[in-house]
Design a protein around this motif. Structure first.
Motif, PDB file in Angstrom:
ATOM      1  N   PHE B 378       0.833  -1.198   0.000  1.00 33.62           N
ATOM      2  CA  PHE B 378       0.000   0.000   0.000  1.00 33.62           C
ATOM      3  C   PHE B 378       0.868   1.248   0.000  1.00 33.62           C
ATOM      4  N   THR B 379       1.999   1.200   0.688  1.00 35.12           N
ATOM      5  CA  THR B 379       2.866   2.368   0.702  1.00 35.12           C
ATOM      6  C   THR B 379       3.375   2.684  -0.700  1.00 35.12           C
ATOM      7  N   ILE B 380       3.726   1.631  -1.466  1.00 30.37           N
ATOM      8  CA  ILE B 380       4.159   1.873  -2.847  1.00 30.37           C
ATOM      9  C   ILE B 380       3.029   2.545  -3.633  1.00 30.37           C
ATOM     10  N   GLY B 381       1.817   1.972  -3.505  1.00 29.66           N
ATOM     11  CA  GLY B 381       0.680   2.551  -4.220  1.00 29.66           C
ATOM     12  C   GLY B 381       0.351   3.946  -3.725  1.00 29.66           C
ATOM     13  N   GLY B 382       0.526   4.159  -2.431  1.00 27.50           N
ATOM     14  CA  GLY B 382       0.251   5.481  -1.879  1.00 27.50           C
ATOM     15  C   GLY B 382       1.218   6.517  -2.424  1.00 27.50           C
ATOM     16  N   LEU B 383       2.489   6.121  -2.566  1.00 24.73           N
ATOM     17  CA  LEU B 383       3.476   7.072  -3.079  1.00 24.73           C
ATOM     18  C   LEU B 383       3.197   7.420  -4.540  1.00 24.73           C
ATOM     19  N   SER B 384       2.850   6.412  -5.346  1.00 23.37           N
ATOM     20  CA  SER B 384       2.514   6.762  -6.730  1.00 23.37           C
ATOM     21  C   SER B 384       1.247   7.596  -6.750  1.00 23.37           C
ATOM     22  N   GLY B 385       0.397   7.423  -5.732  1.00 21.50           N
ATOM     23  CA  GLY B 385      -0.795   8.270  -5.632  1.00 21.50           C
ATOM     24  C   GLY B 385      -0.431   9.722  -5.397  1.00 21.50           C
ATOM     25  N   VAL B 386       0.574   9.928  -4.540  1.00 21.00           N
ATOM     26  CA  VAL B 386       0.983  11.313  -4.288  1.00 21.00           C
ATOM     27  C   VAL B 386       1.518  11.952  -5.563  1.00 21.00           C
ATOM     28  N   THR B 387       2.174  11.167  -6.408  1.00 18.80           N
ATOM     29  CA  THR B 387       2.640  11.767  -7.665  1.00 18.80           C
ATOM     30  C   THR B 387       1.467  12.247  -8.516  1.00 18.80           C
ATOM     31  N   HIS B 388       0.296  11.623  -8.330  1.00 19.18           N
ATOM     32  CA  HIS B 388      -0.873  12.084  -9.095  1.00 19.18           C
ATOM     33  C   HIS B 388      -1.421  13.405  -8.588  1.00 19.18           C
ATOM     34  N   SER B 389      -1.112  13.725  -7.329  1.00 17.55           N
ATOM     35  CA  SER B 389      -1.646  14.989  -6.822  1.00 17.55           C
ATOM     36  C   SER B 389      -0.914  16.167  -7.452  1.00 17.55           C
ATOM     37  N   VAL B 390       0.247  15.899  -8.032  1.00 17.65           N
ATOM     38  CA  VAL B 390       0.971  16.955  -8.744  1.00 17.65           C
ATOM     39  C   VAL B 390       0.375  17.046 -10.147  1.00 17.65           C
ATOM     40  N   ALA B 391      -0.441  18.067 -10.347  1.00 18.22           N
ATOM     41  CA  ALA B 391      -1.265  18.098 -11.556  1.00 18.22           C
ATOM     42  C   ALA B 391      -0.473  17.999 -12.861  1.00 18.22           C
ATOM     43  N   PRO B 392       0.669  18.685 -13.015  1.00 16.36           N
ATOM     44  CA  PRO B 392       1.373  18.585 -14.305  1.00 16.36           C
ATOM     45  C   PRO B 392       1.825  17.162 -14.585  1.00 16.36           C
ATOM     46  N   SER B 393       2.298  16.482 -13.529  1.00 18.21           N
ATOM     47  CA  SER B 393       2.716  15.108 -13.710  1.00 18.21           C
ATOM     48  C   SER B 393       1.510  14.220 -13.997  1.00 18.21           C
ATOM     49  N   ASP B 394       0.415  14.493 -13.282  1.00 19.18           N
ATOM     50  CA  ASP B 394      -0.786  13.678 -13.476  1.00 19.18           C
ATOM     51  C   ASP B 394      -1.321  13.805 -14.900  1.00 19.18           C
ATOM     52  N   THR B 395      -1.221  15.010 -15.440  1.00 12.83           N
ATOM     53  CA  THR B 395      -1.728  15.211 -16.795  1.00 12.83           C
ATOM     54  C   THR B 395      -0.996  14.309 -17.781  1.00 12.83           C
ATOM     55  N   GLN B 396       0.312  14.096 -17.530  1.00 14.63           N
ATOM     56  CA  GLN B 396       1.078  13.167 -18.359  1.00 14.63           C
ATOM     57  C   GLN B 396       0.585  11.739 -18.203  1.00 14.63           C
ATOM     58  N   GLN B 397       0.195  11.406 -16.957  1.00 12.76           N
ATOM     59  CA  GLN B 397      -0.090   9.993 -16.657  1.00 12.76           C
ATOM     60  C   GLN B 397      -1.546   9.604 -16.892  1.00 12.76           C
ATOM     61  N   THR B 398      -2.402  10.610 -17.003  1.00 13.46           N
ATOM     62  CA  THR B 398      -3.830  10.326 -17.148  1.00 13.46           C
ATOM     63  C   THR B 398      -4.081   9.356 -18.299  1.00 13.46           C
ATOM     64  N   ASP B 399      -4.909   8.344 -17.999  1.00  7.00           N
ATOM     65  CA  ASP B 399      -5.279   7.359 -19.015  1.00  7.00           C
ATOM     66  C   ASP B 399      -4.098   6.569 -19.558  1.00  7.00           C
ATOM     67  N   THR B 400      -3.044   6.431 -18.744  1.00 10.24           N
ATOM     68  CA  THR B 400      -1.983   5.506 -19.129  1.00 10.24           C
ATOM     69  C   THR B 400      -1.959   4.367 -18.117  1.00 10.24           C
ATOM     70  N   TYR B 401      -1.101   3.381 -18.374  1.00  9.34           N
ATOM     71  CA  TYR B 401      -0.996   2.252 -17.465  1.00  9.34           C
ATOM     72  C   TYR B 401      -0.402   2.628 -16.113  1.00  9.34           C
ATOM     73  N   TYR B 402       0.185   3.816 -16.021  1.00  4.23           N
ATOM     74  CA  TYR B 402       0.708   4.251 -14.729  1.00  4.23           C
ATOM     75  C   TYR B 402      -0.430   4.335 -13.706  1.00  4.23           C
ATOM     76  N   ILE B 403      -1.582   4.829 -14.170  1.00  2.00           N
ATOM     77  CA  ILE B 403      -2.764   4.906 -13.309  1.00  2.00           C
ATOM     78  C   ILE B 403      -3.208   3.500 -12.904  1.00  2.00           C
TER      79      ILE B 403
END
Lengths: 87, 658, 200
Positions: B378-403
């Protein structure tokens, strides 16, 4: 509360409703929106507090009900704000 | 079973309600064994088992769907599924896992263990409890019927417009999806009202809120989230129904509608929903970790309040699912910050669990392994979750397998591992037999390896730009070197097979344990909380006498006391603690009586739904069933009156439940 | 309405908070309903200006008529509270009387809504005419269904009470229906102001 008390409260509610409808015919200018919203909130509060006895009941009931109401107002308020509804 | 009579010699006399004088429109069901005793039961333990069994069935269905997805993507130009079937597969995989596996599995555990953990004999509304279960089951079956009636829903689990509209999805799949979820939503809402009332109102004397076991606390937060989140998705689903079945255009851009309306409504529900999925598992491991560390939970109040804080802040982060939709800079900034903030209470929990382990006498049973697995994964998933809160990075990742990688780490590594921890921990409580620990170890390691093989590479695939919902990839797009699609897709698909074998071992473990498992001692884990202060499996009335609670971890404090040097030493065995309760047993206990109405009423709901899709007269028949059920329900007392028992009960000393 | 208590008094007596299970359950449900109606009202707010080819709200709304039906619903809250009060005193006659009157007032309101919908339809505002019309009908229709369910419960409870078939506490059962009824009334208080009186 006595039955007469309930009738008095109903009379107050009826009077506020009459005032609300009156705003439709009288031009209140800038006061129009706030006055209607305040009257709405007062009516809501009166019915919930006295007819639904929330004032006299356990705090727990108030907590669960007003939590729902608060969440609804805040969440849907933000929701409408993202659509620039208020601007 | 309706009444438990206890003679002076303490041998139980089971008597049943005689149907003759029942006030219901139908005579009351009286079977105590066989299928009827399950169909019409209102016993929270039977319902808990049925919830979990049904959820396990849907877990297998959803798992097979996942394997098909992975086989399709294993190699370029996958031919196993066509594009249409692939869309249905990933939509139904997600829907099944979220709504028909994790939620009802957690509901099953809640049903079974909340009353036991708070020292109650049943839930506050036993019939509503039964209704919730049947509505969930019928809703889930209804949803899956679409496979056989022209194809399943194919718009993705969040069903965005315009894909959800009749133009892009002409089959009835989405209609089944909408109405099926509406039915399971009713089940969740009824369950939430019931379980909150149970937790607040049915606690044993002395069981203050801050003495409640953590699992019950986390479930209380979850039920509040359901209570307030379900109506939001209900609105969204109704709007979609009216669009698809009655010609409205709520999400039709060409008619001037705003497609973001659906996105907002869905995620206002959807974000609390992810906490609805994870918090029960947090609760489970907060029970398991202290038991197998031989230490109390570190910072109990912090775990409670961080859970409540997660539940509350969870209402203010929904738009982080929509950063790529053009919300505008202010909205994006606000939701970015709130999303970063919610990591704090989650981090508090991780710290608390780790500190619970620190310095403990750790005992790595299968339950403990899964609990520790949760913390790490869960900690691994939580950390990748925090990267999604950074909107510019999230915009890159939206609708990719990273999500896809992120939410499988939190949901599989988090929610599912927590549930498995609960299976191994509570199995002896529910069935009286210990699951095989050796198989459990294999089960655990294959699941850990399998899940990291499957979902780990998806981070890489996503960052390389593999879109989330493509049904095929080609050699030409695969790229070269270490980060090419071909290698990592194949790797992930092999991982999914490893994962499946791990889960298969659990199913085998169930069969082996049922056939010739080791009979569990009364207190196999030297546990701490109240559910262990009764027999395995618990008696129908849970406790012979309701214990008075004076501590957090009441059971532990009855077994252990401080000696002169301040060490906790065992002063009583579990058997002795049990004996004390038995000696004060209540003479007569009236349990809530079985009823036809919950299953009857729930059966009306899919009939109405069929009618909405195919022909309105059928819906009217369904409505009549529901109305008739309501009447039968309301004139039937929940607990049969005293003179309705055979032999007739004396009103003296009778303890009513529910 | 369910009453899981066994006798008149033990509905609340056994609970850890001293509160009745039924009432707590009802308040939880009403808290949840706030988010249901909140969603419908917000949807209407978003779409009230999107009328397409159809009529605008101010062209169809008949404020005097709706004011009267709002007043009727408001007064039904008074009669409901009188029914609850009579039920608590064990005054069966007045309980039946005021419950019946409440049901009649509620039915009048629903009748008014049917009349209003028909009038709107005749003025060219069908369910699918525009986003405004769809969201208006869904919101007020949901409220109307809630009132209808309330009317059915009120009429049923009179019938069930007269045959003495209420399991558990009679007065609590009436009170529970009362809570639901008042809630439906306060929702209309909001709808009447936000939808009818404040122009789009």
């Amino acid at each position: 509360m006595s039955n007469a008390g309930y009738v008095r409260i109903a009379a107050i509610l009826a009077a506020i409703t009459a005032l609300e409808v009156a705003t439709y015919y009288v031009d209140l200018g800038a006061l129009f929106l706030p006055s209607l919203l305040i009257m709405m909130a007062v009516k809501f509060y009166i019915v919930v507090s006295f007819f639904m006895h929330l004032r006299y009941e356990s705090k727990m009931f108030s907590w669960v009900f007003y939590t729902g109401l608060f969440l609804a107002i805040v969440v849907y308020g933000i929701f409408l704000a993202t659509f620039h509804f208020f601007s | 079973m309706a009444i438990i009579e206890r003679s002076i010699t303490s041998t139980e006399v089971f008597s049943v309600a005689t149907p003759s004088s029942s006030l219901g429109a139908l005579k009351r069901p009286v079977a105590t064994t066989g299928w009827k005793s399950w169909l019409f039961t209102v016993d929270h333990k039977k319902l808990g088992i049925m919830y979990s069994a049904a959820a396990l069935f849907f877990f297998i269905v959803g798992g097979l769907e996942a394997v098909l997805i992975r086989l399709q993507l294993a190699a370029p130009n996958g031919k196993i599924l066509n594009a249409d079937l692939y869309n249905q597969m990933f939509t139904m995989h997600a829907t099944t896992m979220v709504f028909l596996f994790v939620m009802p599995m957690a509901a099953g555990l809640a049903n079974y263990f909340i009353p036991l953990q708070i020292g109650a004999r049943d839930v506050a509304f036993p019939r509503i409890n039964a209704f919730s279960f049947w509505a969930f089951l019928f809703g889930g079956l209804f949803l899956n019927l679409s496979w056989f009636l022209g194809g399943a829903a194919d718009g993705g689990w969040f069903m965005y417009a315009p894909n959800s509209g009749p133009v892009f999805s002409p089959s009835h799949g989405i209609d089944f999806w909408v109405l099926g979820l509406q039915i399971t939503g009713i089940a969740s809402l009824a369950g939430a009202v019931n379980l909150i009332t149970t937790v607040l109102n049915m606690r044993a004397p002395g069981m203050k809120l801050m003495r409640m076991p953590i699992f019950t606390w986390m479930q209380l937060v979850v039920q509040f989230l359901l209570l307030f989140a379900v109506p939001v998705i209900t609105v969204a689903l109704f709007l979609l129904s009216f669009q698809r079945n009655f010609g409205a255009t709520f999400f039709d851009v060409s008619a001037g509608a705003d497609p973001l309306l659906w996105q907002h409504l869905f995620w206002i529900f959807g974000h609390p929903e992810v906490y609805i999925l994870i918090l029960p598992s947090f609760g489970v491991i907060s029970e398991v970790l202290p038991v197998f560390s031989r230490k109390p939970l570190f910072g109990y109040p912090f775990v409670v309040f961080s859970g409540a804080a997660i539940g509350f802040v969870g209402w203010g982060v929904w738009a982080h699912h929509m950063f790529a939709s053009g919300l505008g800079p202010v909205s994006v900034a606000v939701f970015s910050i709130s999303t970063m903030a919610i990591a704090v209470p989650t981090g508090v929990k991780i710290v608390n669990w780790t500190m619970t382990l620190w310095g403990g006498k750790l005992e790595f049973t299968a339950a403990m392994k899964f609990a520790v697995g949760l913390i790490v994964l869960f900690t691994i998933g939580g950390l990748s979750g925090v990267t999604h809160s950074v909107a510019p990075s999230d915009t890159q990742q939206t609708d990719t397998y990273y999500i896809v990688a992120h939410f499988h780490y939190v949901l599989f590594g988090g929610a599912v591992f927590g549930l498995f921890s609960g299976f191994y921990y509570w199995w002896p409580k529910v069935f009286g037999k210990l699951l095989n620990e050796k198989l459990g170890t294999w089960n655990f390691w294959l699941m850990v390896i399998g899940m990291n093989m499957t979902f780990g590479p998806m981070h890489i695939l996503g960052l390389q730009g593999q879109p989330r919902r493509m049904y095929q990839w080609t050699e030409a797009r695969a790229g070269e070197g270490l980060f090419n699609f071909g290698f990592w897709n194949m790797f992930a698909s092999i991982g999914s097979i490893v994962l499946s074998i791990g889960i298969l071992l659990f199913l085998i473990n169930i069969v082996i344990t049922a056939r010739n498992g080791k009979v569990a001692p009364l207190d196999p884990w030297d546990a701490r909380s109240l559910e262990w202060m009764t027999s395995n499996p618990p008696k129908e009335h849970n406790f012979d006498s309701i214990p008075t609670i004076s501590h957090l971890d009441e059971f532990f404090h009855r077994k252990y006391q401080e000696d002169a040097s301040g060490q906790m030493v065992k002063v009583k065995t579990a058997e002795q603690v049990m004996k004390e309760l038995e000696d004060n047993a209540d003479a007569h206990i009236h349990m809530p009586s079985p009823s036809y109405w919950p299953i009857f009423l729930a059966a009306g709901l899919p009939v109405i739904s069929f009618g909405v899709i195919y022909s309105i007269p059928i819906a009217i028949i369904g409505g009549v069933i529901v109305l008739f059920g309501c009447y039968g329900w309301s004139i039937e007392p929940s607990t049969a009156p005293d003179d309705d028992f055979d032999p007739p009960a004396t009103t003296k000393d009778v303890v009513h439940v529910g | 309405m369910t009453t899981d208590s066994h006798t008149e008094t033990d509905g609340a007596a056994h609970t850890s908070t001293g509160l009745s299970n039924n009432k707590l359950g009802m308040w939880l449900f009403l808290g949840s309903e706030c988010l249901l109606f909140g969603g419908l009202i917000s949807t209407y707010m978003l779409y009230r200006g999107r009328v397409g080819e159809g009529p605008r709200p101010s062209q169809v709304f008949d404020i005097p008529f709706t004011s009267v039906s709002s007043f009727v619903l408001l007064m039904s809250s008074l009669t409901m509270v009188l029914a609850v009060s009579a039920a608590h005193k064990g005054d069966d006659r007045n309980t039946y009387l005021w419950t019946t009157v409440t049901a009649i007032l509620g039915a009048t309101f629903v009748g008014g809504q049917v009349y209003e919908f028909t009038a709107f339809y005749n003025e060219g505002m069908g369910f699918t005419t525009s986003l405004f019309s769809s969201s208006f009908y869904v919101l007020t229709g949901f409220h109307g269904v809630h009132v209808t369910v309330g009317v059915i419960m009120l009429m049923s409870i009179v019938g069930i009470m007269k045959r003495s078939k209420v399991p558990g506490s009679k007065s609590e059962t009436v009170e529970m229906i009362g809570l639901y009824w008042h809630f439906v009334d306060v929702v209309w208080i909001i709808i009447f102001t936000l939808i009818y009186l404040i122009p789009a």
